[in-house]
Design a protein around this motif. Structure first.
Motif, PDB file in Angstrom:
ATOM      1  N   LEU A   3      -9.434  11.186  15.400  1.00 11.34           N
ATOM      2  CA  LEU A   3     -10.082  12.144  16.303  1.00 11.34           C
ATOM      3  C   LEU A   3     -11.548  11.779  16.526  1.00 11.34           C
ATOM      4  CD1 LEU A   3      -8.540  15.467  14.959  1.00 11.34           C
ATOM      5  CD2 LEU A   3      -7.913  14.217  17.038  1.00 11.34           C
ATOM      6  N   SER A  45     -13.333  10.765  20.127  1.00 10.20           N
ATOM      7  CA  SER A  45     -14.552  11.402  20.634  1.00 10.20           C
ATOM      8  C   SER A  45     -15.595  10.357  21.005  1.00 10.20           C
ATOM      9  CB  SER A  45     -15.108  12.360  19.574  1.00 10.20           C
ATOM     10  OG  SER A  45     -16.304  12.948  20.014  1.00 10.20           O
ATOM     11  N   CYS A  95      -7.522  14.546  22.303  1.00 12.21           N
ATOM     12  CA  CYS A  95      -6.759  13.629  21.454  1.00 12.21           C
ATOM     13  C   CYS A  95      -5.933  14.431  20.451  1.00 12.21           C
ATOM     14  CB  CYS A  95      -7.700  12.685  20.713  1.00 12.21           C
ATOM     15  SG  CYS A  95      -6.838  11.441  19.700  1.00 12.21           S
ATOM     16  N   SER A  99      -8.223  17.405  18.921  1.00 12.43           N
ATOM     17  CA  SER A  99      -9.645  17.512  19.252  1.00 12.43           C
ATOM     18  C   SER A  99     -10.048  18.942  19.564  1.00 12.43           C
ATOM     19  CB  SER A  99      -9.963  16.614  20.455  1.00 12.43           C
ATOM     20  OG  SER A  99      -9.113  16.926  21.549  1.00 12.43           O
TER      21      SER A  99
END
Length: 478
Positions: free
Chosen positions: A12, A16, A23, A164
């Motif tokens: 994750l 980002s 995600c 996410s």
């Protein structure tokens, strides 16, 4: 290998940094033990542990997926998934990712505690009940001039899901089964029994063995029969295979709307048969992640999208869905985007299946007799008792016509007693038609299908009486 939770968090974080709009990372840790046996002795046994990682990256409404097993470079997987997403068209099932506070477990402390658990591991001791039973069964088989073969397995899959949007979920799923086949030394007689369980120590192996000897004794009298339509008692194992076929082939809502399944509307283009009467008997076919004894994954965990499932739904809580209720088609499977387009309720895949013929109070309106397979045999003037079905394939999606073979025991019933074993047959039948034509429904019990039990272990099914089961041809298989 690093901990599964760290794989999720690292993935994750990489997404980002890479600029992904969203995600999801899934890590499936499995621990599995099995033993196989043949010729009245164990042949192989072992324990293995596996890990599968799936990364789903979202960019501008498009999706990319990367999946690997074993030790993985999760940052490389995120990069590959994101590259695929950036080169793909917008997803037809695009929908806002599930928020952590709306996910199963509600987010917060409860979700975090579950996510922090270690994966459950198993070993051959989980099969101790079966192994101790087999040691005596082998000797009894030799005394009867019978050879035993089959396998027993038990595994636990621990899933970790992170997104996410703050979803952090975990669930451990135990799954076990035993398949036991006995064959006379001359090959003239054979029989099968099988069972599934989440707790193998509760599996009644002595009862399985006793049923195997009984079936082999029934087969001492061979009876030759022609193809044709016969009154048949279909035991819970066979019903599991047929209802499992209905579950896998015909419950997709989008496929039904597209005119590709038995539940497509024949009069309304783009419509379905939801609401139509399937059977005059009050059958209810349902899936429930919290069904006692059949507990399964209570949230959506999806590594790729299809007409029925969407990666955008990962983490969404699952509740009971009635596919058929009181004999009427009640729901079909849809992901959130498909349900929104069709104006229906979202219904995901659930990893168990229950068929009953009773109302919410447990009564059985309109259903006479019932009871066990033996009870139904005792009420049969002349008919066939099937024990398992094999090599089932779909012939016609529009009617869900299936073809397959009988295997390891077709028993002839006369005046309430089993009098011998018939030859094998090829059959042609539709599970939907069988529900409409059933004349008697027994008591629902835990069952393992011979054909589909590997894919749908958690089933509760009744025995059914079918007055005109179609044995389309004689099979030469023994």
């Amino acid at each position: 290998m690093i901990e599964a939770q760290s794989v999720v968090e690292d993935g994750l974080a990489a997404a980002s940094r890479g600029g992904a709009d969203g995600c999801i990372v899934l890590v499936d840790e499995t621990s599995h033990a099995d033993v196989r046996f043949a010729l009245n002795t164990t042949t192989t046994n072992g324990v293995r542990r596996d890990r599968t990682v799936t990364v789903v990256a979202v960019a501008a409404g498009a999706v990319g997926v990367s999946r690997r097993s074993g030790v993985v470079d999760v940052e490389g997987m995120v990069s590959a998934a994101l590259t695929d997403a950036q080169g793909a068209p917008p997803a037809e099932d695009a929908f806002p990712l599930v928020d952590g506070m709306g996910a199963a477990g509600g987010g917060g402390a409860a979700s975090s505690v579950a996510f922090g658990r270690s994966p459950v591991e198993t070993d051959l001791s989980a099969l101790g009940n079966v192994l101790s039973g087999l040691s005596g069964a082998f000797g009894r088989a030799r005394e009867r001039d019978v050879v035993l073969a089959g396998f027993a397995e038990f595994g636990v899959s621990t899933l970790y899901l992170g997104s996410s949007t703050g979803v952090r979920l975990s669930f451990s799923q135990p799954t076990g089964s035993v398949n036991l086949v006995g064959r006379s030394a001359d090959g003239a007689r054979s029989a099968w029994t099988g069972a599934g369980a989440e707790h193998m120590e509760r599996l009644a192996f002595p009862e399985m063995e006793a049923e195997l000897w009984r079936r082999l004794d029934w087969a001492r009298q061979p009876i030759s029969l022609d193809a044709g339509r016969y009154e048949v008692i279909l035991p819970p194992s066979g019903v599991s295979d047929l209802m499992g076929s209905l579950n896998f082939y015909s419950l997709g809502g989008q496929d039904a709307e597209d005119g590709r399944t038995v539940f497509s509307s024949g009069t309304n283009a783009g419509g379905t048969r939801v609401g139509e009467q399937i059977s005059t008997l009050p059958f209810t076919l349902y899936s429930d992640p919290f069904e006692p004894g059949l507990e399964c994954l209570p949230f959506v965990a999806c590594g790729s999208s299809s007409g029925e499932a969407s990666v955008f739904d990962n983490g969404l809580p699952i509740r009971r869905v009635d596919w058929i209720r009181d004999g009427r088609l009640a729901h079909l499977r849809y992901h959130r985007a498909g349900a929104a387009r069709s104006g229906v309720e979202m219904a995901p895949y659930i990893d168990n299946l229950v068929l009953r013929a009773e109302d919410d109070e447990g009564t059985r309106p309109g259903v006479t007799n019932g009871g066990t397979v033996d009870d139904m045999v005792s009420r049969t003037e002349r008919g066939l008792l099937l024990t398992c079905l094999w090599y089932i394939r779909e012939v016609d999606p529009a009617t869900l016509l299936l073809t397959g073979l009988t295997r390891d025991g077709v028993y002839v019933v006369e005046n309430g007693e089993v009098v011998g074993a018939a030859n094998n047959f090829r059959f042609n039948e539709s599970p939907v038609d069988l529900l409409a034509r059933a004349t008697e429904v027994g008591t629902s019990v835990r069952a393992l299908g011979r054909e589909l039990g590997e894919y749908l272990n958690r089933c509760v099914m009744p025995p059914l009486r079918i007055p005109d089961f179609n044995m389309s041809s004689v099979s030469q298989a023994s």
